[in-house]
Structures are given as structure tokens and as C-alpha cells.
Design a protein around this motif. Structure first.
Motif, PDB file in Angstrom:
ATOM      1  N   GLN A 501       0.830  -1.208   0.000  1.00 26.06           N
ATOM      2  CA  GLN A 501       0.000   0.000   0.000  1.00 26.06           C
ATOM      3  C   GLN A 501       0.866   1.261   0.000  1.00 26.06           C
ATOM      4  OE1 GLN A 501      -3.161   0.080   2.921  1.00 26.06           O
ATOM      5  NE2 GLN A 501      -3.461  -2.135   2.771  1.00 26.06           N
ATOM      6  N   LEU A 502       1.995   1.221   0.688  1.00 28.43           N
ATOM      7  CA  LEU A 502       2.886   2.382   0.727  1.00 28.43           C
ATOM      8  C   LEU A 502       3.461   2.651  -0.661  1.00 28.43           C
ATOM      9  CD1 LEU A 502       3.888   4.314   3.001  1.00 28.43           C
ATOM     10  CD2 LEU A 502       5.994   2.968   3.048  1.00 28.43           C
ATOM     11  N   GLN A 503       3.862   1.604  -1.342  1.00 26.47           N
ATOM     12  CA  GLN A 503       4.368   1.766  -2.708  1.00 26.47           C
ATOM     13  C   GLN A 503       3.294   2.355  -3.614  1.00 26.47           C
ATOM     14  OE1 GLN A 503       5.553  -2.258  -3.492  1.00 26.47           O
ATOM     15  NE2 GLN A 503       7.630  -2.000  -2.685  1.00 26.47           N
ATOM     16  N   GLN A 504       2.078   1.890  -3.424  1.00 20.20           N
ATOM     17  CA  GLN A 504       0.959   2.397  -4.238  1.00 20.20           C
ATOM     18  C   GLN A 504       0.743   3.885  -3.980  1.00 20.20           C
ATOM     19  OE1 GLN A 504      -3.008   0.754  -3.328  1.00 20.20           O
ATOM     20  NE2 GLN A 504      -3.253   0.383  -5.525  1.00 20.20           N
ATOM     21  N   GLU A 505       0.805   4.294  -2.720  1.00 18.44           N
ATOM     22  CA  GLU A 505       0.587   5.696  -2.367  1.00 18.44           C
ATOM     23  C   GLU A 505       1.663   6.596  -2.978  1.00 18.44           C
ATOM     24  OE1 GLU A 505      -1.634   7.478  -0.755  1.00 18.44           O
ATOM     25  OE2 GLU A 505      -2.999   5.816  -0.272  1.00 18.44           O
ATOM     26  N   PHE A 506       2.889   6.080  -3.099  1.00 18.72           N
ATOM     27  CA  PHE A 506       3.981   6.897  -3.618  1.00 18.72           C
ATOM     28  C   PHE A 506       4.231   6.653  -5.119  1.00 18.72           C
ATOM     29  CE2 PHE A 506       4.761   7.405   0.862  1.00 18.72           C
ATOM     30  CZ  PHE A 506       5.339   8.650   0.973  1.00 18.72           C
ATOM     31  N   GLY A 507       3.406   5.821  -5.727  1.00 19.62           N
ATOM     32  CA  GLY A 507       3.576   5.567  -7.146  1.00 19.62           C
ATOM     33  C   GLY A 507       4.801   4.769  -7.478  1.00 19.62           C
ATOM     34  N   VAL A 508       5.185   3.872  -6.578  1.00 11.26           N
ATOM     35  CA  VAL A 508       6.369   3.029  -6.797  1.00 11.26           C
ATOM     36  C   VAL A 508       5.905   1.673  -7.305  1.00 11.26           C
ATOM     37  CG1 VAL A 508       8.333   1.899  -5.698  1.00 11.26           C
ATOM     38  CG2 VAL A 508       7.672   4.210  -5.018  1.00 11.26           C
ATOM     39  N   GLU A 509       6.534   1.203  -8.346  1.00  8.84           N
ATOM     40  CA  GLU A 509       6.173  -0.104  -8.891  1.00  8.84           C
ATOM     41  C   GLU A 509       6.771  -1.196  -7.997  1.00  8.84           C
ATOM     42  OE1 GLU A 509       7.159  -0.712 -12.931  1.00  8.84           O
ATOM     43  OE2 GLU A 509       6.115   1.081 -13.653  1.00  8.84           O
ATOM     44  N   SER A 510       5.941  -2.198  -7.692  1.00  6.57           N
ATOM     45  CA  SER A 510       6.416  -3.316  -6.880  1.00  6.57           C
ATOM     46  C   SER A 510       7.386  -4.154  -7.680  1.00  6.57           C
ATOM     47  CB  SER A 510       5.230  -4.180  -6.437  1.00  6.57           C
ATOM     48  OG  SER A 510       4.306  -3.429  -5.696  1.00  6.57           O
ATOM     49  N   PRO A 511       8.441  -4.641  -7.024  1.00 12.66           N
ATOM     50  CA  PRO A 511       9.387  -5.505  -7.743  1.00 12.66           C
ATOM     51  C   PRO A 511       8.721  -6.808  -8.160  1.00 12.66           C
ATOM     52  CG  PRO A 511       9.849  -5.511  -5.394  1.00 12.66           C
ATOM     53  CD  PRO A 511       8.826  -4.442  -5.616  1.00 12.66           C
ATOM     54  N   VAL A 512       9.076  -7.287  -9.311  1.00 11.86           N
ATOM     55  CA  VAL A 512       8.487  -8.532  -9.825  1.00 11.86           C
ATOM     56  C   VAL A 512       9.027  -9.715  -9.012  1.00 11.86           C
ATOM     57  CG1 VAL A 512       8.236 -10.010 -11.826  1.00 11.86           C
ATOM     58  CG2 VAL A 512       8.325  -7.525 -12.105  1.00 11.86           C
TER      59      VAL A 512
END
Length: 512
Positions: A501-512
Motif C-alpha cells: 500500500q505504501l508503494q501504491q501511495e507513492f507511485g512506486v512499482e512493486s518488484p516482480v
């Protein structure tokens, strides 16, 4: 590319947000909530004028001028609105309101009213029992229910006479006496209700915040001596009156000062603001030290259970569970059994540099922001933790002890000058013993949900265990609760979802 997001006092990027131990997801909402709340208040300037005029017994609210939003003073938990009263002699007052998005109002409705009631109770208790402690005047306060209370001195003349006589009659008959804060509804329904305190403004001629000069002059022995002696006198004045239970004073619906609220602390409202239940009901007071300590440890446990990013990884989970298990196991070794049922003494738990006003010689002229004051076990009274300008979990023992000793010398000197014989153990003796036994560190850890683990590792665990740390961490987690493996797995899943959720809030793509 990640976005930069706005917190209350700064901007933050994902690289910093992911390292924070607090729930940044929750804090990201504060800035917008602050703007909405301030705008809402600003649109109700007429209410502000009416309420100030009501408590000051002014003939017209038009004599009150509300400052611009840019001039409002806001800290972590309150906003202070300066209001200029233009009568024969113009003066300023402060309308102080708790920030609902910082005190857990959403999670625990009524927290704002509780905070105001208890702070008003602190003013009333100090005014009645410790008139030598310099505090601002409290003109009145109000609750979200629409109840308002005005200081006796500011009531209309006939109303003032009636309640003055009523107080005397109650005293003559041996009944509990009403406080100086009288239920006093406005003549007209206001239509909107906020919880607030209306306070005296501290003029610059009376002093400035210690925090303004602390960094530059903290090494000046003369100034520090004046400060320490002033703090010692205040501490002794407040602690000389034994209190029957652990809790917070409040002013009830009829205007009586009663000890009937849980010992409200900054830790409680921080946790509840983060949607973490503390398990400590508002009407809960304590008659023994161990029952209180047990409940404080419970809300530390609940932080682990309910904060989504409470742990970083399995190793951190094991360390935290070991610390929490040990804190409960060793609690009885830090408190004297003969003091189990008291004495309990009043404590200003939020007395940091910005809440202490001093003159040019660092003589204390006023204490402000009396929130989160409560009665505590005498063994929980400590010298200020900020003597070396460090946080509670950053204290270096050798450096802190030098200034702690200096403060204790001032306390001893002031205690010896007291003419009256104390009704309880000498405060200096108790505080010296808590330092020698390590109780100082244990109670400091209890007071800080975020600092407990570092304090435990650096200052508490070495008192019991300096070897076999690996074995300690292997065994202790299993004594925290049953099915600890399942609990640990659940916490790691919580952290994984929090990170997503934190990555989503900051627009960071999750590592594959």
C-alpha cells in the motif's frame, strides 16, 4: 518515478517513508484533514467571537477580533487561535482546540472531550492545591456536547455571588466543594460545538519558551542552575500532596473536580489515533502500581498486534516479542512492594522545553500546555529526559547522568529548605533509588511505545542478561502468547501488505 507526499510539517519521499517506524499510511491523511479542520474553524469566526465574549462576560462579541489563519499556532495535538479583545484595555486570549485527527477522535469518539475535561481538571487541581506553580489563567472551556463551563470570577455578578455562596455552604457542611468552573450555557444556541479551552495569553514581557534559548545556552551553568532549582520547586510543590489513586482529574457535568478518568497520556492518544485499542477504559483508575503497569504493558502488546508495520522482518519480530515478554516478567523487580498502594503523586508528563516559559535568567515564569497530567506511582517520577537534548531512546547513560546528578543536587537542596515534614517518602530518596535500581529506565520505556525496545536493549536487559542473548531471543518469544508462530506469520503478512500500500501511495512499482 515515485511521488513526494505531504505530511503535517514536511514532505516525504518513499525512500524515507519505508524506513519510518510509525504508520506513514495513516499520517498521509493528516495534511488534508488539517486544512479542512482549519477552514471549518475559520468559517465559524462568529462562533469564536461569541464563545470568547461569553466566557469573558463581554456585552458584545464584536469586541473580539479573531486572528488570521496564518497567525494560528499549531503543534502536534492542538491549534491555538489568538483572539484580541478590544475593550478599555486591549488584551489577547488563546482559544485552544484539540486536533481531532491527532487525538483519536475517529477511532475513539469522545477523545477530544476527554482531553479537554482532563486538562481543565489539571488547571483546577493546580489552582486549588499548588497556587505557587505559575500557569496561565483558564477562563472557560467547552465540549462537543455543547456543555460550557466558565471560571467563577468571570460570571455575571448575581451568578458569581450565588456560586460563591454555594461553594462556602458546601465547605461548611463538609461536602465536596464545586470547582471554580461553573456550568454556564450561552444565552443563545450556537448551532455548532467544538471542544476547546479559553486561556490567558502569555505576554512576551512574562517570558519566552525555554526551547528558544535552550540550544545556545544549555551549557551555561548559572542559567541551568536557576532552571533546575525552579523545576525542583515545582516538582516538590506538586508531589507533596498524596493522591488516593492513579488516574486523571476531570471536571464533571456539575462542575465538580473528581479523580475519575484513566491516567490519560500522550501514548494512549497516539495509539488510539493510530486505530490501536489500548484496552484502558476512560472511567478506569488504579489503586495499585502492579495493576496499572499490567495495563500499560497491554497497550504496548496491542501496538505490536495492531500496527500494520510494527515489525520489519522475522528477526525484528523475535526481538520485539522477547522484549515484551521480558518487560512483563521482570516488572515486579523494579517496584518496591511497600509502595505498591501509594503514595501516588501528580505528574506533569508533557513538561518539555516548549512548554516552559522562562525569563532572561532562566527563572521559570509559566508552564503551559498542561495536557496529559495525571497521578502516577511516586517511583514513576523522573528528572526530565531532555537534559542532554536527546530523545528517550537516544540517551547516553554517562552523559545524561552528569546532568541528572546536577538536577538531583538542586532537588535535594530545595527539599531540605522545605519547612514542613513530608507525609510520604522524600522524593529525592525515591528518585535516587529508582536510578540506582534501573527503575528509571523501566518506567521511561513504559512511557514510550516507540522507544521501549531500544531502551530495553540498551539499559534494561543488561541488568539481567549480558550473555546468551541468542538463547534469550529463542526462548522468550514463546512466553508472550500461545501460537506465537502463527502471530509472527500474521505480522509479517501485515508488513508485506503495508509495504504494498505504501508503494501504491507513492507511485512506486512493486518488484516482480
Amino acid at each position: 518515478m515515485s511521488r513526494t507526499r505531504r505530511l503535517l510539517r514536511r514532505e516525504i519521499t518513499y525512500s524515507f517513508a519505508k524506513e519510518e517506524e510509525v504508520n506513514i499510511l495513516h499520517q498521509l491523511s493528516y495534511y488534508d484533514k488539517q486544512n479542512r479542520f482549519f477552514s471549518h474553524l475559520n468559517h465559524h469566526q462568529r462562533w469564536i467571537k461569541n464563545i470568547v465574549a461569553h466566557h469573558l462576560n463581554l456585552s458584545s462579541p464584536d469586541a473580539c477580533h479573531v486572528s488570521n489563519v496564518e497567525s494560528w499556532l499549531h503543534g502536534s495535538f492542538n491549534v491555538c487561535i489568538p483572539v484580541t479583545v478590544c475593550t478599555r484595555s486591549a488584551k489577547q486570549v488563546i482559544l485552544r482546540l484539540p486536533l481531532p485527527y491527532r487525538v483519536g477522535e475517529e477511532f475513539m469518539p469522545g477523545n477530544g472531550d476527554e482531553k479537554v475535561r482532563c486538562e481543565a481538571g489539571t488547571y483546577a487541581w493546580l489552582q486549588e492545591n499548588c497556587p505557587d506553580v505559575p500557569i496561565p489563567g483558564l477562563y472557560g472551556f467547552g465540549l462537543s456536547t455543547g456543555e460550557t463551563f466558565t471560571c467563577l470570577e468571570n460570571l455575571p455578578l448575581l451568578y458569581k455571588w450565588f456560586h460563591s455562596i454555594r461553594r462556602r455552604v458546601f465547605a461548611w457542611l463538609g461536602y465536596p466543594t464545586p470547582s471554580r468552573y461553573v456550568p454556564h450555557p450561552p444565552k443563545r444556541e450556537q448551532g455548532v460545538h467544538f471542544n476547546y479551552l479559553l486561556l490567558e495569553y502569555i505576554e512576551p514581557s512574562r517570558g519566552s519558551m525555554l526551547s528558544d534559548t535552550w540550544t545556545d545556552h544549555q551549557h551555561d551553568i548559572r542559567l541551568r542552575t536557576n532552571l533546575f532549582h525552579g523545576l525542583a520547586r515545582i516538582l516538590l510543590s506538586i508531589s507533596r500532596i498524596p493522591i488516593p489513586r492513579i488516574g486523571s482529574f476531570l471536571i464533571d457535568h456539575k462542575g465538580f473536580l473528581i479523580l475519575a478518568n484513566r491516567p490519560l497520556s500522550i501514548g494512549i492518544q497516539q495509539l488510539e489515533n493510530g486505530h490501536i485499542p489500548t484496552g484502558m477504559h476512560r472511567d478506569c483508575t488504579y489503586s495499585t502500581v502492579d495493576s496499572y503497569v499490567a495495563d500499560v504493558l497491554t497497550f504496548h502488546d496491542n501496538r505490536f498486534r495492531y500496527q500494520p508495520n510494527a515489525v520489519n522482518d522475522l528477526g525484528d519480530c523475535v526481538f520485539q516479542l522477547s522484549s515484551l515478554s521480558a518487560m512483563r516478567t521482570i516488572s515486579k523487580t523494579f517496584f518496591q512492594r511497600e509502595l505498591r498502594r501509594g503514595p501516588f503523586v501528580f505528574s506533569l508528563t508533557d513538561m518539555h522545553q516548549s512548554n516552559i516559559f522562562v525569563d532572561a535568567d532562566w527563572n521559570i515564569t509559566c508552564l503551559v500546555d498542561l495536557e496529559w497530567a495525571c497521578s502516577l506511582p511516586i517511583e514513576m517520577i523522573r528528572p526530565p529526559h531532555w537534559l542532554t537534548s536527546m530523545g528517550v531512546d537516544e540517551l547516553v547513560l554517562s552523559e545524561y547522568d552528569k546532568l541528572r546528578t546536577e538536577f538531583m543536587d538542586a532537588l535535594n537542596a530545595e527539599e531540605q529548605e522545605m519547612a514542613e515534614k513530608p507525609n510520604s517518602p522524600l522524593l529525592s530518596d525515591v528518585m535516587s533509588k529508582t536510578w540506582a535500581t534501573g527503575t528509571f529506565w523501566y518506567t521511561l520505556a513504559l512511557s514510550s511505545p516507540s522507544g521501549l525496545f531500544t531502551i530495553f536493549k540498551q539499559h534494561i536487559r543488561p541488568l539481567f542478561c549480558t550473555e546468551y542473548i541468542e538463547e534469550f531471543n529463542l526462548i522468550m518469544p514463546f512466553l508472550w502468547d500461545r501460537n506465537v508462530g502463527r502471530i509472527a506469520s500474521h505480522k509479517l503478512s501485515d508488513k508485506k501488505e503495508y509495504d504494498r500500500q505504501l508503494q501504491q501511495e507513492f507511485g512506486v512499482e512493486s518488484p516482480v
